[in-house]
Design an enzyme around this catalytic site. Structure first.
Site, PDB file in Angstrom:
ATOM      1  N   ASP A   1       0.817  -1.219   0.000  1.00  0.00           N
ATOM      2  CA  ASP A   1       0.000   0.000   0.000  1.00  0.00           C
ATOM      3  C   ASP A   1       0.850   1.268   0.000  1.00  0.00           C
ATOM      4  O   ASP A   1       0.615   2.201   0.779  1.00  0.00           O
ATOM      5  CB  ASP A   1      -0.949  -0.005   1.201  1.00  0.00           C
ATOM      6  CG  ASP A   1      -1.897  -1.190   1.186  1.00  0.00           C
ATOM      7  OD1 ASP A   1      -1.988  -1.870   0.143  1.00  0.00           O
ATOM      8  OD2 ASP A   1      -2.542  -1.444   2.213  1.00  0.00           O
TER       9      ASP A   1
ATOM     10  N   TRP B   1      -4.194 -13.809   4.311  1.00  0.00           N
ATOM     11  CA  TRP B   1      -5.588 -13.862   3.866  1.00  0.00           C
ATOM     12  C   TRP B   1      -6.365 -12.721   4.495  1.00  0.00           C
ATOM     13  O   TRP B   1      -6.467 -12.620   5.720  1.00  0.00           O
ATOM     14  CB  TRP B   1      -6.228 -15.199   4.227  1.00  0.00           C
ATOM     15  CG  TRP B   1      -7.507 -15.439   3.479  1.00  0.00           C
ATOM     16  CD1 TRP B   1      -7.758 -15.150   2.168  1.00  0.00           C
ATOM     17  CD2 TRP B   1      -8.714 -16.014   3.982  1.00  0.00           C
ATOM     18  NE1 TRP B   1      -9.044 -15.514   1.821  1.00  0.00           N
ATOM     19  CE2 TRP B   1      -9.647 -16.047   2.911  1.00  0.00           C
ATOM     20  CE3 TRP B   1      -9.093 -16.516   5.228  1.00  0.00           C
ATOM     21  CZ2 TRP B   1     -10.939 -16.559   3.069  1.00  0.00           C
ATOM     22  CZ3 TRP B   1     -10.383 -17.031   5.378  1.00  0.00           C
ATOM     23  CH2 TRP B   1     -11.296 -17.050   4.307  1.00  0.00           C
TER      24      TRP B   1
ATOM     25  N   ASN C   1      -5.796 -11.930   8.402  1.00  0.00           N
ATOM     26  CA  ASN C   1      -5.908 -10.537   8.830  1.00  0.00           C
ATOM     27  C   ASN C   1      -7.312 -10.350   9.413  1.00  0.00           C
ATOM     28  O   ASN C   1      -8.301 -10.487   8.699  1.00  0.00           O
ATOM     29  CB  ASN C   1      -5.693  -9.598   7.649  1.00  0.00           C
ATOM     30  CG  ASN C   1      -5.515  -8.149   8.066  1.00  0.00           C
ATOM     31  OD1 ASN C   1      -5.267  -7.844   9.231  1.00  0.00           O
ATOM     32  ND2 ASN C   1      -5.631  -7.238   7.109  1.00  0.00           N
TER      33      ASN C   1
END
Length: 731
Positions: free
Chosen positions: A265, A358, A392
């Site tokens: 990100d 995940w 996550n």
């Protein structure tokens, strides 16, 4: 709901040896162990735990944490007649040469535990504790068990409020119970993990908390992995390389022995694959190798999913990164199912089994929703295609356990994993005082809602067929009385369940986390009850009483909207419950009554699409109690200069803010506009974030909203969200 194998173990050992002296009275009906063991043979016999307990016989000093756990379970005394013997696994097969592998034999002659390492003993004791029935009985059994995935656990990697210290302590204990061995500390809103302060050591109090968490992790056989996120402002120079090593050194001093570096990100200079690889290899050489006891070094790449992997970035990492460094991967998209094909695709490029991150049940992209349904989308037979699997979670630590319970089952024993069974058992384990009410609540709080990643999960799965059958029959002109009674009873149970959970559960933290959704679920149940009462009166042509019931139903729906508004966060909605099935059904019932009996109550004006481009001919509009917008149109479409898309708002609603999530859209040449009459247009704001944002609407009389291509070139856009949050027009 349990799939544990129940077999007489005389096929493994002679009956006389196994069952001699066993109580053959009425045996317990069921034995439950979670995660489900790889092999578990259970006889129909059981033994009583001796009052004096057991003595310990071990060829080596047994793990202290496992022994403390064992002493909490059964009496341990040096002079006891029967023994718990602990020894190394002999001539173990490949799968039994894994950290955590163990055998457990229970019979009238005593208990034997075979172990590979300290984790093995700890996990064997966790299993043993679950086998104790009514506090005094043990089933005669033989268990042979090992994990499918070497590293299993959680990455605290979401955006939003990080977990508290107390949350993390309880999570680590939960991981120990569920045989998960990895916790990655990487919350996006921790400034000392990420910019602006990744170069700076933690303040004393926070550092001490991490030190205490590392100790707790070790007690529960969990690797505490601390993650560094330097990519937003990293300068690829000696100073920053040294700053990174100094930061890792400070974490090492707190007891951390496993590390990760996140480059997810980010944009700009930090995304360079060659420089990332050189940086990671430098950390391996100058820090990891010199320490000699670092357990894991993990990289979260910038192109961490297939949808974004459009360059040779992954191939560069695969060729240049030291083999000790593992590479994280979320799947085909940021939020995605995990499949054999998808894992094999990335593994070919990175030259090693990937480290699965995940993104479930994380809800930082759909904050209005709790994701508490069964865990689907994990393909079996993928064990050899991944080095590790971490989930996550949501910012709600206790609520996340519904999904984490299932994930612990999947990563330990893939073939033995059943999503519905695991979900059923998780709800029972988390709220044992009211499991049925909690399952009902979770069932209606599983929808993700429209999202950019086109990742969806079923909600209200036990009532969907009933509601669909009833509605289809009603729309065709037939009112099913028996089904109507079932539905009103169902809504009454939904209305009641939240209070049952609140008044029964001892898990105060869970109740605090899900509190708003408990209230909203009860609101939806109330609206459903009132809607079905209204429909019954409409069938009887009782116009006067039906009109009063209609008013109550509209008030109940407005209550869900009013309750939701204070919880809105940025571009996120407020609090959603029953959004996939229940609320659409209730609104359909309201419209049916408006169209058949109370025609004068029918809205005089509905929201409608503004399609100023043939590319959007298939667009449709939706209208809920506190929002109006376009239904998502995920495929990318191209609109020419001067073309637009949008919608008209009902006169009964006042727009508050435009919420958009436009995939692959660039802001240059794009303008969001509003209008009172559909003729004169004004910009809502000249600039906004490229993909998603929330724009306040300051003109309360705005009735038209659109997105216009003001550039001189074609523009590609995919509509994830394009809607207006609303409030009722003041009288």
């Amino acid at each position: 709901m349990n799939r544990t194998i129940r077999l007489c173990i005389s096929c493994v050992f002679p009956m006389a040896l196994i069952l001699g002296g066993c109580d053959q009275g009425n045996p317990p009906k069921e034995v439950n162990v979670y995660p489900t063991p790889q092999e578990m043979d259970v006889s129909d016999k059981w033994i009583k735990i001796p009052e004096e307990g057991y003595r310990i016989e071990s060829t080596e000093t047994p793990d202290t944490d496992a022994m403390n756990l064992l002493k909490q379970s059964v009496p341990i005394a040096e002079q006891a007649q029967q023994a718990i013997t602990i020894g190394k696994l002999d001539k173990a097969t490949d799968e039994m040469q894994r950290s955590g592998a163990y055998t457990l034999t229970i019979n009238s002659n005593g208990i034997h535990i075979g172990i590979y390492d300290d984790r093995s003993l700890f996990y064997a004791v966790q299993t043993f504790r679950q086998l104790i029935l009514e506090g005094k009985k043990l089933p005669v059994c033989l268990i042979r068990d090992y994990p499918d995935i070497a590293f299993r656990g959680v990455v605290e990697g979401f955006y939003g409020t990080p977990w508290s210290f107390e949350n993390r302590v309880e999570q680590l204990r939960f991981y120990g119970r569920m045989k998960m061995n990895t916790y990655i500390f990487g919350p996006k809103d921790d400034p000392y993990h990420r910019s602006p302060s990744w170069r700076i050591p933690y303040p004393e109090e926070q550092a001490d908390n991490i030190r205490r968490l590392v100790i707790e992790a070790r007690k529960n056989k969990v690797d505490f992995v601390w993650a560094l996120h330097p990519g937003m402002d990293i300068r690829w120079n000696d100073a920053d390389r040294q700053a990174a090593i100094q930061k890792l050194e400070s974490m090492y001093g707190l007891g951390v022995r496993a590390f990760a570096v996140f480059f997810d990100d980010i944009e700009g200079e930090g995304t360079d694959a060659y420089k990332q690889a050189a940086f990671m290899n430098h950390l391996k050489k100058e820090f990891v190798d010199k320490k000699g006891d670092i357990q894991q070094l993990i990289l979260c790449p910038t192109e961490y999913n297939k949808d974004w992997a459009k360059t040779d970035y992954l191939d560069i990492l695969g060729k240049l990164l030291d083999p000790f460094i593992h590479i994280m991967w979320t799947g085909d998209k940021v939020v995605s199912d995990i499949t054999c094909e998808g894992l094999q695709w990335v593994n070919r490029r990175i030259g090693r089994p990937c480290y699965v991150w995940w993104n479930f049940p994380v809800n930082d992209y759909c904050l209005a929703h709790l994701l508490m349904g069964p865990v689907h989308g994990l393909e079996k037979n993928t064990a050899t295609d991944m080095h590790a699997f971490v989930s996550n979670p949501m910012e709600f630590a206790e609520a996340s356990k519904v999904a984490l319970w299932s994930i612990s089952q999947f990563t330990w024993n893939m073939n033995g994993f059943n999503p519905e069974e695991a979900w059923y058992k998780a709800c029972e384990a988390l709220v044992p005082e009211a499991p049925d009410a909690f399952r009902l609540f979770c069932e209606h709080n599983a929808d993700i809602g429209p999202n950019t990643w086109m990742f969806f999960r079923k909600e209200s799965f036990n009532s969907d067929k009933l509601l669909t059958r009833f509605w289809q029959s009603l729309a065709a002109g037939t009112y099913l009385e028996k089904e109507a009674a079932e539905i009103i009873n169902m809504f009454a149970q939904i209305r009641k369940a939240p209070e049952t959970i609140r008044s029964s559960s001892a898990n105060e933290q869970l109740i605090k986390e899900i509190g708003p959704w408990l209230t909203q679920t009860a609101n939806v149940g109330e609206a459903g009850v009132e809607a079905m009462k209204m429909l019954e009166l409409a069938q009887k042509k009782d116009t006067e009483n039906c009109r009063e019931a209609y008013r109550k139903t509209r008030e109940a729906l407005e209550t869900t909207a009013v309750f939701s508004r204070p919880y809105r966060r940025g571009e996120q909605d407020g609090i959603r419950s029953g959004s996939q099935v229940l609320l659409p059904f209730i609104r359909n019932i309201v419209q049916h009554v408006e169209n058949t009996l109370l025609t004068d109550e029918k809205p005089k004006e509905k929201a409608e699409v503004l399609a100023g481009s043939q590319a959007f001919d298939e667009l449709s509009c939706f209208c809920e109690d506190d929002m109006v917008g376009l239904t998502p149109h995920f495929p990318l479409v191209t609109i020419a200069p001067g073309e637009y898309f949008g919608f008209r708002i009902e006169e009964s609603k006042q727009p508050v803010a435009l919420v958009y999530d436009l995939r692959k859209s660039k802001s240059k040449g794009r303008q969001f506009q509003g209008s009172i009459d559909g003729k004169v247009w004004f910009p809502l704001r000249q600039t906004g974030k490229d993909r998603l944002d929330t724009l306040r609407i300051h003109e309360p009389q705005t009735r038209y909203i659109r997105c216009l291509n003001k550039s001189q070139t074609e523009m590609s856009i995919g509509i994830g969200r394009f809607l207006v949050l609303t409030e009722p027009v003041a009288p």
